[in-house]
Motif scaffolding. Sequence first.
Motif, PDB file in Angstrom:
ATOM      1  N   ALA A   3      60.733  72.214  49.395  1.00 42.98           N
ATOM      2  CA  ALA A   3      60.510  73.537  48.809  1.00 42.98           C
ATOM      3  C   ALA A   3      60.638  74.583  49.905  1.00 42.98           C
ATOM      4  CB  ALA A   3      59.119  73.608  48.182  1.00 42.98           C
ATOM      5  N   ASN A   4      61.364  75.643  49.591  1.00 35.56           N
ATOM      6  CA  ASN A   4      61.548  76.741  50.536  1.00 35.56           C
ATOM      7  C   ASN A   4      61.078  78.033  49.887  1.00 35.56           C
ATOM      8  OD1 ASN A   4      62.319  78.393  52.619  1.00 35.56           O
ATOM      9  ND2 ASN A   4      64.510  78.334  52.129  1.00 35.56           N
ATOM     10  N   SER A   5      59.887  78.483  50.296  1.00 38.39           N
ATOM     11  CA  SER A   5      59.287  79.716  49.750  1.00 38.39           C
ATOM     12  C   SER A   5      59.240  79.706  48.228  1.00 38.39           C
ATOM     13  CB  SER A   5      60.039  80.951  50.247  1.00 38.39           C
ATOM     14  OG  SER A   5      59.949  81.050  51.646  1.00 38.39           O
ATOM     15  N   LEU A   6      58.931  78.544  47.665  1.00 36.74           N
ATOM     16  CA  LEU A   6      58.838  78.382  46.209  1.00 36.74           C
ATOM     17  C   LEU A   6      57.678  79.212  45.677  1.00 36.74           C
ATOM     18  CD1 LEU A   6      60.054  76.583  43.879  1.00 36.74           C
ATOM     19  CD2 LEU A   6      58.120  75.049  44.290  1.00 36.74           C
ATOM     20  N   ALA A   7      57.929  80.036  44.667  1.00 40.49           N
ATOM     21  CA  ALA A   7      56.878  80.911  44.133  1.00 40.49           C
ATOM     22  C   ALA A   7      57.067  81.103  42.639  1.00 40.49           C
ATOM     23  CB  ALA A   7      56.897  82.261  44.842  1.00 40.49           C
ATOM     24  N   PRO A  19      50.080  86.359  41.005  1.00 38.56           N
ATOM     25  CA  PRO A  19      50.973  85.218  41.250  1.00 38.56           C
ATOM     26  C   PRO A  19      50.334  83.897  40.830  1.00 38.56           C
ATOM     27  CG  PRO A  19      50.931  86.685  43.143  1.00 38.56           C
ATOM     28  CD  PRO A  19      49.852  87.159  42.216  1.00 38.56           C
ATOM     29  N   LEU A  20      51.121  83.056  40.170  1.00 42.80           N
ATOM     30  CA  LEU A  20      50.659  81.721  39.801  1.00 42.80           C
ATOM     31  C   LEU A  20      50.735  80.804  41.017  1.00 42.80           C
ATOM     32  CD1 LEU A  20      49.686  79.981  37.447  1.00 42.80           C
ATOM     33  CD2 LEU A  20      52.076  79.553  36.855  1.00 42.80           C
ATOM     34  N   LEU A  21      51.770  81.023  41.834  1.00 46.43           N
ATOM     35  CA  LEU A  21      51.926  80.275  43.081  1.00 46.43           C
ATOM     36  C   LEU A  21      52.519  81.193  44.133  1.00 46.43           C
ATOM     37  CD1 LEU A  21      51.911  77.475  44.588  1.00 46.43           C
ATOM     38  CD2 LEU A  21      54.309  77.263  43.871  1.00 46.43           C
ATOM     39  N   GLU A  22      51.798  81.361  45.230  1.00 43.45           N
ATOM     40  CA  GLU A  22      52.312  82.141  46.362  1.00 43.45           C
ATOM     41  C   GLU A  22      53.450  81.358  47.022  1.00 43.45           C
ATOM     42  OE1 GLU A  22      51.434  85.116  47.082  1.00 43.45           O
ATOM     43  OE2 GLU A  22      49.417  85.421  46.254  1.00 43.45           O
ATOM     44  N   PRO A  23      54.351  82.050  47.747  1.00 47.64           N
ATOM     45  CA  PRO A  23      55.465  81.346  48.391  1.00 47.64           C
ATOM     46  C   PRO A  23      54.993  80.132  49.203  1.00 47.64           C
ATOM     47  CG  PRO A  23      55.788  83.701  48.568  1.00 47.64           C
ATOM     48  CD  PRO A  23      54.418  83.505  47.967  1.00 47.64           C
ATOM     49  N   THR A  24      55.572  78.992  48.898  1.00 49.36           N
ATOM     50  CA  THR A  24      55.145  77.717  49.476  1.00 49.36           C
ATOM     51  C   THR A  24      56.355  76.944  49.954  1.00 49.36           C
ATOM     52  OG1 THR A  24      53.250  77.625  47.963  1.00 49.36           O
ATOM     53  CG2 THR A  24      53.940  75.549  48.966  1.00 49.36           C
ATOM     54  N   ALA A  74      45.781  72.632  46.190  1.00 54.46           N
ATOM     55  CA  ALA A  74      46.040  73.860  45.443  1.00 54.46           C
ATOM     56  C   ALA A  74      44.950  74.066  44.407  1.00 54.46           C
ATOM     57  CB  ALA A  74      47.409  73.801  44.764  1.00 54.46           C
ATOM     58  N   GLU A  75      44.602  75.289  44.165  1.00 54.55           N
ATOM     59  CA  GLU A  75      43.611  75.679  43.156  1.00 54.55           C
ATOM     60  C   GLU A  75      44.097  76.938  42.464  1.00 54.55           C
ATOM     61  OE1 GLU A  75      41.154  74.498  41.752  1.00 54.55           O
ATOM     62  OE2 GLU A  75      39.761  73.437  43.039  1.00 54.55           O
ATOM     63  N   PRO A  76      43.784  77.122  41.180  1.00 52.42           N
ATOM     64  CA  PRO A  76      43.165  76.189  40.237  1.00 52.42           C
ATOM     65  C   PRO A  76      44.209  75.280  39.605  1.00 52.42           C
ATOM     66  CG  PRO A  76      43.488  78.300  39.184  1.00 52.42           C
ATOM     67  CD  PRO A  76      43.987  78.452  40.607  1.00 52.42           C
ATOM     68  N   GLN A  77      43.831  74.621  38.493  1.00 53.51           N
ATOM     69  CA  GLN A  77      44.743  73.675  37.847  1.00 53.51           C
ATOM     70  C   GLN A  77      46.097  74.288  37.488  1.00 53.51           C
ATOM     71  OE1 GLN A  77      44.296  70.100  37.137  1.00 53.51           O
ATOM     72  NE2 GLN A  77      46.484  70.514  37.062  1.00 53.51           N
ATOM     73  N   PRO A  78      46.156  75.516  36.914  1.00 52.71           N
ATOM     74  CA  PRO A  78      47.490  76.061  36.599  1.00 52.71           C
ATOM     75  C   PRO A  78      48.392  76.180  37.829  1.00 52.71           C
ATOM     76  CG  PRO A  78      45.812  77.270  35.399  1.00 52.71           C
ATOM     77  CD  PRO A  78      45.080  76.378  36.361  1.00 52.71           C
ATOM     78  N   PRO A 129      61.773  78.619  39.432  1.00 52.02           N
ATOM     79  CA  PRO A 129      60.876  79.479  40.208  1.00 52.02           C
ATOM     80  C   PRO A 129      61.234  80.955  40.071  1.00 52.02           C
ATOM     81  CG  PRO A 129      62.460  78.425  41.666  1.00 52.02           C
ATOM     82  CD  PRO A 129      62.672  77.828  40.303  1.00 52.02           C
ATOM     83  N   SER A 130      60.228  81.810  40.293  1.00 51.05           N
ATOM     84  CA  SER A 130      60.477  83.252  40.321  1.00 51.05           C
ATOM     85  C   SER A 130      61.260  83.614  41.569  1.00 51.05           C
ATOM     86  CB  SER A 130      59.149  84.016  40.304  1.00 51.05           C
ATOM     87  OG  SER A 130      58.381  83.634  39.185  1.00 51.05           O
ATOM     88  N   SER A 131      60.982  82.889  42.657  1.00 52.68           N
ATOM     89  CA  SER A 131      61.722  83.066  43.897  1.00 52.68           C
ATOM     90  C   SER A 131      61.623  81.774  44.702  1.00 52.68           C
ATOM     91  CB  SER A 131      61.169  84.246  44.706  1.00 52.68           C
ATOM     92  OG  SER A 131      59.810  84.024  45.038  1.00 52.68           O
ATOM     93  N   GLY A 132      62.476  81.672  45.715  1.00 51.28           N
ATOM     94  CA  GLY A 132      62.501  80.459  46.510  1.00 51.28           C
ATOM     95  C   GLY A 132      63.330  79.370  45.843  1.00 51.28           C
ATOM     96  N   SER A 133      63.290  78.176  46.422  1.00 53.06           N
ATOM     97  CA  SER A 133      64.150  77.107  45.919  1.00 53.06           C
ATOM     98  C   SER A 133      63.558  75.739  46.212  1.00 53.06           C
ATOM     99  CB  SER A 133      65.537  77.204  46.573  1.00 53.06           C
ATOM    100  OG  SER A 133      65.419  77.034  47.984  1.00 53.06           O
ATOM    101  N   VAL A 134      64.089  74.742  45.497  1.00 54.30           N
ATOM    102  CA  VAL A 134      63.792  73.340  45.787  1.00 54.30           C
ATOM    103  C   VAL A 134      65.117  72.650  46.074  1.00 54.30           C
ATOM    104  CG1 VAL A 134      61.659  73.168  44.465  1.00 54.30           C
ATOM    105  CG2 VAL A 134      63.840  72.715  43.333  1.00 54.30           C
ATOM    106  N   ALA A 135      65.047  71.598  46.886  1.00 55.54           N
ATOM    107  CA  ALA A 135      66.257  70.853  47.219  1.00 55.54           C
ATOM    108  C   ALA A 135      65.861  69.429  47.555  1.00 55.54           C
ATOM    109  CB  ALA A 135      66.977  71.498  48.408  1.00 55.54           C
ATOM    110  N   TRP A 136      66.835  68.531  47.430  1.00 56.57           N
ATOM    111  CA  TRP A 136      66.594  67.146  47.827  1.00 56.57           C
ATOM    112  C   TRP A 136      67.918  66.513  48.227  1.00 56.57           C
ATOM    113  CZ3 TRP A 136      62.491  64.776  49.390  1.00 56.57           C
ATOM    114  CH2 TRP A 136      62.515  63.393  49.559  1.00 56.57           C
ATOM    115  N   SER A 137      67.950  65.915  49.393  1.00 51.12           N
ATOM    116  CA  SER A 137      69.142  65.220  49.898  1.00 51.12           C
ATOM    117  C   SER A 137      70.386  66.102  49.836  1.00 51.12           C
ATOM    118  CB  SER A 137      69.394  63.926  49.110  1.00 51.12           C
ATOM    119  OG  SER A 137      68.308  63.049  49.261  1.00 51.12           O
ATOM    120  N   GLY A 138      70.216  67.353  50.190  1.00 49.21           N
ATOM    121  CA  GLY A 138      71.350  68.262  50.213  1.00 49.21           C
ATOM    122  C   GLY A 138      71.688  68.879  48.876  1.00 49.21           C
TER     123      GLY A 138
END
Length: 198
Positions: free
Chosen positions: A11-15, A22-27, A41-45, A60-69
């Motif tokens: 995950a690269n700045s996944l938000a 925000p439900l999830l801050e950049p992670t 992480a807290e809370p459950q949502p 995601p609203s911003s950021g990205s996920v990746a795996w094996s390129g």
Amino acid sequence: SLIHSGCVPIANSLAFAGRHQPLLEPTSLAVARGQILLVQAEPQPTRTALSLGLSARMRPSSGSVAWSGNSTLRSVRRISALVDSPEINEPEAHLKVRDLVAEDLALQPGPLWRRSSIDSWMERHRMDHLADSWLDAIDPLDRLALLTHLALEDHRVELAVFDSPDRHGIPEESWIDYLQTVAAGRRSPAVVAVVTRI
């Protein structure tokens, strides 16, 4: 977290934005196959949003996920499994173990002839004694193992994301030991557990 060298970004700045905050801050996270990563992480949502994001089940609203390129949501979704996410894919308590296994095996990719029969699958995973039990009546660690085996039945899975595996009252050392066994097993998936606390 229990991570080692050789990790690759997942995950690269996944938000995720929420309605009012925000439900999830950049992670940003990194993990590799054969390793386990614990994420608090807290809370459950927020835990569920992160789990959905890491397994590419939610855009995601911003950021990205990746795996094996691969950085498209579709490609990450194909090789990832989301395990036991509350109100997303946790199994219904009124199911019998045999019925859950039958449902999940029927959804596996590939030709019908290649799929295991329910009885042989349960025997192979040493769960045949649970077949006629109600899902909410079995030991929570057996439940975790059952759902993990079903998730890994898809041969494409390289990444397993567990949403709040600490919520069922399993002693912490027991579920961590189990997930480490999964990561170190023959399939060697990367294992991410999003939990209440570390």
